[in-house]
Design a protein around this motif. Structure first.
Motif, PDB file in Angstrom:
ATOM      1  N   LYS A   1      -4.398   2.326  -2.848  1.00 14.93           N
ATOM      2  CA  LYS A   1      -3.483   2.298  -3.986  1.00 14.93           C
ATOM      3  C   LYS A   1      -2.330   1.380  -3.607  1.00 14.93           C
ATOM      4  CE  LYS A   1      -4.171   6.640  -6.483  1.00 14.93           C
ATOM      5  NZ  LYS A   1      -3.480   7.851  -6.993  1.00 14.93           N
TER       6      LYS A   1
ATOM      7  N   VAL B   1      -9.158  -1.976  -4.339  1.00 16.33           N
ATOM      8  CA  VAL B   1      -7.707  -1.846  -4.501  1.00 16.33           C
ATOM      9  C   VAL B   1      -7.411  -1.425  -5.931  1.00 16.33           C
ATOM     10  CG1 VAL B   1      -5.463  -2.970  -4.333  1.00 16.33           C
ATOM     11  CG2 VAL B   1      -7.295  -3.631  -2.760  1.00 16.33           C
ATOM     12  N   LEU B   2      -6.717  -0.309  -6.078  1.00 13.07           N
ATOM     13  CA  LEU B   2      -6.337   0.192  -7.389  1.00 13.07           C
ATOM     14  C   LEU B   2      -4.838   0.019  -7.592  1.00 13.07           C
ATOM     15  CD1 LEU B   2      -8.340   3.558  -7.282  1.00 13.07           C
ATOM     16  CD2 LEU B   2      -9.093   1.346  -8.172  1.00 13.07           C
TER      17      LEU B   2
ATOM     18  N   TRP C   1      -1.093   0.824  -8.564  1.00 14.43           N
ATOM     19  CA  TRP C   1      -0.268   2.031  -8.721  1.00 14.43           C
ATOM     20  C   TRP C   1       1.054   1.610  -9.340  1.00 14.43           C
ATOM     21  CZ3 TRP C   1       4.502   3.658  -6.672  1.00 14.43           C
ATOM     22  CH2 TRP C   1       4.814   5.011  -6.908  1.00 14.43           C
ATOM     23  N   ASP C   2       1.367   2.189 -10.498  1.00 16.93           N
ATOM     24  CA  ASP C   2       2.587   1.784 -11.196  1.00 16.93           C
ATOM     25  C   ASP C   2       3.553   2.942 -11.378  1.00 16.93           C
ATOM     26  OD1 ASP C   2       1.197   3.241 -13.027  1.00 16.93           O
ATOM     27  OD2 ASP C   2       0.943   1.617 -14.488  1.00 16.93           O
TER      28      ASP C   2
ATOM     29  N   ASP D   1      -0.881   4.491  -0.695  1.00 20.05           N
ATOM     30  CA  ASP D   1      -1.778   5.603  -0.386  1.00 20.05           C
ATOM     31  C   ASP D   1      -3.190   5.042  -0.289  1.00 20.05           C
ATOM     32  OD1 ASP D   1      -2.591   8.154   0.178  1.00 20.05           O
ATOM     33  OD2 ASP D   1      -2.270   8.967  -1.825  1.00 20.05           O
ATOM     34  N   PHE D   2      -4.102   5.839   0.273  1.00 17.24           N
ATOM     35  CA  PHE D   2      -5.507   5.436   0.293  1.00 17.24           C
ATOM     36  C   PHE D   2      -6.371   6.672   0.492  1.00 17.24           C
ATOM     37  CE2 PHE D   2      -4.419   5.308   4.816  1.00 17.24           C
ATOM     38  CZ  PHE D   2      -5.530   5.909   5.412  1.00 17.24           C
ATOM     39  N   SER D   3      -7.643   6.533   0.159  1.00 14.68           N
ATOM     40  CA  SER D   3      -8.630   7.559   0.473  1.00 14.68           C
ATOM     41  C   SER D   3      -9.744   6.906   1.266  1.00 14.68           C
ATOM     42  CB  SER D   3      -9.183   8.203  -0.804  1.00 14.68           C
ATOM     43  OG  SER D   3      -9.885   7.238  -1.575  1.00 14.68           O
TER      44      SER D   3
ATOM     45  N   VAL E   1       0.835  -1.202   0.000  1.00 15.58           N
ATOM     46  CA  VAL E   1       0.000   0.000   0.000  1.00 15.58           C
ATOM     47  C   VAL E   1       0.872   1.256   0.000  1.00 15.58           C
ATOM     48  CG1 VAL E   1      -1.690   1.339   1.317  1.00 15.58           C
ATOM     49  CG2 VAL E   1      -1.945  -1.145   1.105  1.00 15.58           C
TER      50      VAL E   1
ATOM     51  N   ARG F   1     -10.467   3.257  -0.650  1.00 16.88           N
ATOM     52  CA  ARG F   1      -9.807   2.909  -1.919  1.00 16.88           C
ATOM     53  C   ARG F   1      -8.307   2.886  -1.668  1.00 16.88           C
ATOM     54  NH1 ARG F   1     -12.865   4.282  -6.649  1.00 16.88           N
ATOM     55  NH2 ARG F   1     -11.034   5.186  -7.635  1.00 16.88           N
TER      56      ARG F   1
ATOM     57  N   GLN G   1       2.055  -2.107  -8.178  1.00 16.73           N
ATOM     58  CA  GLN G   1       1.877  -3.176  -9.156  1.00 16.73           C
ATOM     59  C   GLN G   1       3.228  -3.854  -9.346  1.00 16.73           C
ATOM     60  OE1 GLN G   1      -1.142  -4.002 -11.182  1.00 16.73           O
ATOM     61  NE2 GLN G   1       0.164  -5.800 -11.228  1.00 16.73           N
TER      62      GLN G   1
ATOM     63  N   ARG H   1      -3.666  13.193   3.065  1.00 19.64           N
ATOM     64  CA  ARG H   1      -4.913  12.442   3.033  1.00 19.64           C
ATOM     65  C   ARG H   1      -5.957  13.124   3.911  1.00 19.64           C
ATOM     66  NH1 ARG H   1      -1.251  10.436   4.254  1.00 19.64           N
ATOM     67  NH2 ARG H   1      -1.755   9.730   6.351  1.00 19.64           N
TER      68      ARG H   1
END
Length: 455
Positions: free
Chosen positions: A392, A434-435, A437-438, A373-375, A371, A390, A395, A447
């Protein structure tokens, strides 16, 4: 035979101690005595009250009928009216005590999502010099002459935080690179690899991202010290960066209203030693305004003791914090502030009776290795609440699914007592995505925990 276990090396006295001693005119005693500091603060408190009342139109009204001479001891400051962010927003220029010609810098603060007036904080050349002096001595905990610091803070503008810090470091023979905020982590990591700083200064999440990328790419930075500032510094991030680089991560506390600098940890990492010659810090009950003793959590209130252009007197910062009692392991009796837990306005009460703070989510979610980051948004009110998160996540090569990470995050969040059902009501429903992040650029640097009460 007896095993000989060597004692850990003593923690050196914070450089802020002898610096403060000189300012309060007690330069022959080390560490500085609490009594000498408090006597100096009382003298300056009376002085700033008289200065503000005499030279500011707004304070003349705000302090009408109040006699600074009635402040016989520091505790009497509780009889002085409190000042709020609303006062600063509505009356900032009228709070000034100098002519516009004597103002060297104005910082405009616009709250996220706010459509009202911004806050405007005014500094004279003398006020900025006081900040330079604090930065100079505070950074001596982390670096010494001949070393390098990479500053991941705003820097192009003259007298910006990064610019002031760079100039302060130069006074002690320390080289610095003001990189600015990290919008492109990959570019920042490459710059750091070339510069090889002894110390990195920046936002906690941005430094976490650099540490994670460094580990994944094998870049191998070797900073000895990290200074986390401008946002809540979770233990989960501190432990990760200290293990990964390895280094010692210290925390700085401050706000624009405190003169950018406020306090910094020493190598004992037992709370931030405050710049007591410049600030008098109180903790109050946010509901009643009553002062709270050391050890109790409440709202942080600051009085600037030597501010020339725009003194702030019993100014409510809106942050949750507590003062620590006793002497630090470094030997200093300077007052220490525990890690600030975030904005009081971003601590919604849940239907189960608990209060949800961003710090709790920080400590939980940043323990997950991928992880970055997150919101978080709390939707609804009453018994129908939903917490949407959510994440991040990095990847990594060969990763086909983030399902294991999502399941683990859900398990950790569901195990938190603050999110579980109680006799008062249910905990919020959890929705977690989960998105990947690359390495794409960051668009936000702090945040927030938002609360949407409308459907």
């Amino acid at each position: 035979p007896h095993l000989h276990v060597s004692a850990p090396p003593p923690v050196p006295l914070t450089p802020l101690d002898p610096w403060t001693a000189a300012l309060v005119r007690e330069s022959t005693i080390r560490p500085v005595s609490a009594r000498a500091v408090e006597e100096f603060q009382l003298e300056k408190l009376r002085s700033v009250l008289a200065h503000a009342k005499e030279n500011s139109p707004w304070y003349a009204r705000h302090l009408q009928g109040f006699d600074p001479g009635h402040v016989a001891r520091l505790q009497d400051v509780s009889t002085v009216p409190l000042t709020t962010a609303g006062d600063l927003r509505e009356h900032g220029p009228a709070m000034c005590c100098v002519s516009q010609d004597e103002v060297a810098r104005v910082v405009t603060l616009t709250s996220s999502g706010s459509t009202g007036k911004p806050k405007r904080v005014f500094f004279s050349k003398q006020d900025l010099e006081a900040t330079l002096d604090f930065f100079d001595h505070g950074m001596r905990t982390l670096v010494e002459s001949g070393q390098r610091v990479m500053i991941l803070l705003p820097g192009p503008t003259p007298d910006s935080t990064g610019d002031l810090l760079s100039r302060a470091l130069a006074r002690n023979g320390v080289d610095s690179l003001v990189y600015g905020l990290v919008q492109d982590p990959l570019a920042a990591l490459e710059q750091a690899r070339q510069y090889q700083p002894h110390c990195l200064v920046g936002f906690p999440v941005q430094l976490l991202v650099l540490a994670r990328l460094d580990a994944a790419w094998g870049t191998r930075l070797n900073p000895a010290k990290i200074l986390l500032c401008s946002d809540y510094a979770p233990d989960s991030i501190i432990k990760y960066v200290e293990r990964e680089w390895p280094c010692q991560a210290l925390v700085h506390w401050g706000a624009t209203e405190t003169g950018l600098g406020g306090g910094v940890e020493c190598l004992a990492q037992q709370g931030s030693h405050l710049r007591q010659a410049d600030l008098y810090v109180e903790i109050i009950d946010p509901a009643t305004g009553e002062p709270l003793p050391a050890g109790q959590w409440g709202e942080i209130v600051v009085t600037t003791l030597r501010r020339q252009a725009q003194p702030l007197i019993r100014y409510r910062l809106g942050d949750l914090g507590r003062l620590l009692s006793g002497t630090c392991a470094c030997g200093s009796s300077l007052v220490r502030l525990d890690k600030v837990q975030g904005r009081l306005s971003q601590r919604p009460r849940l239907a189960n009776g608990h209060v949800l703070g961003l710090a709790l989510l920080d400590e939980t979610l940043f323990r997950l290795e991928l992880v970055v980051d997150f919101s978080a948004t709390l939707h609804g009110q009453g018994l129908d609440q939903e917490l949407r998160i959510r994440l991040k996540a990095m990847q990594t090569k060969g990763r086909e699914s983030f399902d294991p990470l999502r399941y683990r995050a859900q398990e950790m969040l569901a195990a938190l007592p603050e999110l579980q059902d109680t006799d008062q009501g249910p905990g919020p429903r959890l929705t977690l995505a989960v998105l990947p992040w690359d390495g794409e650029p960051f668009t936000a640097f702090k945040r927030t925990l938002t609360h949407e009460t409308r459907p």
